[in-house]
Design a protein around this motif. Structure first.
Motif, PDB file in Angstrom:
ATOM      1  N   ASP A 220       3.098   6.064 -12.374  1.00 22.49           N
ATOM      2  CA  ASP A 220       2.146   6.972 -11.724  1.00 22.49           C
ATOM      3  C   ASP A 220       2.743   7.567 -10.460  1.00 22.49           C
ATOM      4  N   PHE A 221       3.400   6.725  -9.642  1.00 20.64           N
ATOM      5  CA  PHE A 221       4.017   7.217  -8.414  1.00 20.64           C
ATOM      6  C   PHE A 221       5.138   8.212  -8.726  1.00 20.64           C
ATOM      7  N   ALA A 222       5.919   7.935  -9.750  1.00 17.80           N
ATOM      8  CA  ALA A 222       6.995   8.846 -10.136  1.00 17.80           C
ATOM      9  C   ALA A 222       6.425  10.190 -10.566  1.00 17.80           C
ATOM     10  N   ARG A 223       5.328  10.152 -11.331  1.00 14.76           N
ATOM     11  CA  ARG A 223       4.671  11.378 -11.789  1.00 14.76           C
ATOM     12  C   ARG A 223       4.125  12.172 -10.595  1.00 14.76           C
ATOM     13  N   LEU A 224       3.512  11.484  -9.632  1.00 12.77           N
ATOM     14  CA  LEU A 224       2.988  12.149  -8.446  1.00 12.77           C
ATOM     15  C   LEU A 224       4.112  12.754  -7.611  1.00 12.77           C
ATOM     16  N   ASP A 225       5.222  12.019  -7.455  1.00 16.28           N
ATOM     17  CA  ASP A 225       6.366  12.542  -6.718  1.00 16.28           C
ATOM     18  C   ASP A 225       6.918  13.796  -7.380  1.00 16.28           C
ATOM     19  N   HIS A 226       7.029  13.759  -8.694  1.00 16.82           N
ATOM     20  CA  HIS A 226       7.548  14.911  -9.439  1.00 16.82           C
ATOM     21  C   HIS A 226       6.620  16.112  -9.275  1.00 16.82           C
TER      22      HIS A 226
ATOM     23  N   PRO B  81      -9.557  16.518 -13.095  1.00 16.32           N
ATOM     24  CA  PRO B  81      -8.928  15.231 -13.391  1.00 16.32           C
ATOM     25  C   PRO B  81      -7.940  15.338 -14.538  1.00 16.32           C
ATOM     26  N   ASP B  82      -6.780  14.706 -14.380  1.00 16.57           N
ATOM     27  CA  ASP B  82      -5.818  14.525 -15.462  1.00 16.57           C
ATOM     28  C   ASP B  82      -6.028  13.120 -15.999  1.00 16.57           C
ATOM     29  N   ARG B  83      -5.774  12.939 -17.253  1.00 14.56           N
ATOM     30  CA  ARG B  83      -5.899  11.605 -17.844  1.00 14.56           C
ATOM     31  C   ARG B  83      -4.524  10.989 -17.974  1.00 14.56           C
TER      32      ARG B  83
ATOM     33  N   ALA C  10      -8.535   8.514 -14.680  1.00 14.52           N
ATOM     34  CA  ALA C  10      -8.648   9.882 -14.166  1.00 14.52           C
ATOM     35  C   ALA C  10      -7.794  10.017 -12.913  1.00 14.52           C
ATOM     36  N   MET C  11      -6.911  11.000 -12.903  1.00 11.79           N
ATOM     37  CA  MET C  11      -6.048  11.261 -11.754  1.00 11.79           C
ATOM     38  C   MET C  11      -6.366  12.659 -11.235  1.00 11.79           C
ATOM     39  N   PRO C  12      -6.576  12.848  -9.929  1.00  6.60           N
ATOM     40  CA  PRO C  12      -6.867  14.194  -9.431  1.00  6.60           C
ATOM     41  C   PRO C  12      -5.614  15.060  -9.447  1.00  6.60           C
ATOM     42  N   SER C  13      -5.814  16.322  -9.755  1.00  2.00           N
ATOM     43  CA  SER C  13      -4.743  17.315  -9.699  1.00  2.00           C
ATOM     44  C   SER C  13      -5.253  18.492  -8.902  1.00  2.00           C
TER      45      SER C  13
END
Length: 176
Positions: free
Chosen positions: A20-26, A48-50, A55-58
């Motif tokens: 998740d952190f890698a995805r957020l950094d990217h 929200p992204d799944r 659910a992850m905010p975008s």
């Protein structure tokens, strides 16, 4: 090491994995949030992204106009092409502060006839007001206020009268 268990309920990142952190950094490295163009933002929305059932905010940003027409760079890069500042650039803010201080000490917020003929600077020096200069500046200020009012009436032609009933309302409308 201290016991952080009392703060666990405030840890918004506790459920995130390394992936998740890698995805957020990217996502952040590609985002225009890190290098925003100097155009206005037309829309800002969160959807929200799944990710693995969570659910992850975008954040999606829609930019007005085209990036090709945007002014790029800092103000010194845009307005001082040689990269040098003038003395005026450096002291203008300090001078505005001095003007404001003198204006308050001279009581420029009062009518010209009600102002004192002199005032003391912060250093203690007595400053005698040149009445002819003060009269010219007052006339210029009044003319500017008149022009400002005319332009404001072009934007909002209808003036609204508000009846103030309480002391709180009077204070609330002071800054309007």
């Amino acid at each position: 090491m201290s016991d952080d268990s009392e703060y666990e309920e405030y840890n918004d990142f506790a459920g995130l994995t390394e992936e998740d952190f890698a995805r957020l950094d990217h996502a952040a490295s590609e985002s225009s949030l890190l290098n925003p163009p100097s155009l206005g933002i037309a829309a800002l929305s969160q959807t929200p992204d799944r990710v693995e059932g969570t659910a992850m905010p975008s954040i999606f940003i829609e930019i007005e106009g085209s990036v090709a027409n945007a002014e790029q760079g800092s103000p010194i890069q845009r307005y001082r092409r040689g990269g040098t500042l003038s003395v005026t650039d450096l002291i203008s803010l300090a001078w505005c502060e001095v003007q404001f201080d003198y204006g308050m000490r001279q009581k420029r917020f009062r009518r010209l006839a009600d102002r004192p003929p002199s005032f003391r600077a912060e250093s203690g020096k007595e400053i005698v007001v040149q009445q002819d200069v003060a009269a010219r500046n007052d006339k210029t200020t009044k003319r500017g206020q008149f022009i400002h009012k005319e332009l404001e009436l072009e934007l909002r032609p209808e003036e609204i009268q508000v009846v103030i009933a309480t002391e709180e309302e009077r204070w609330a409308f002071r800054s309007v």
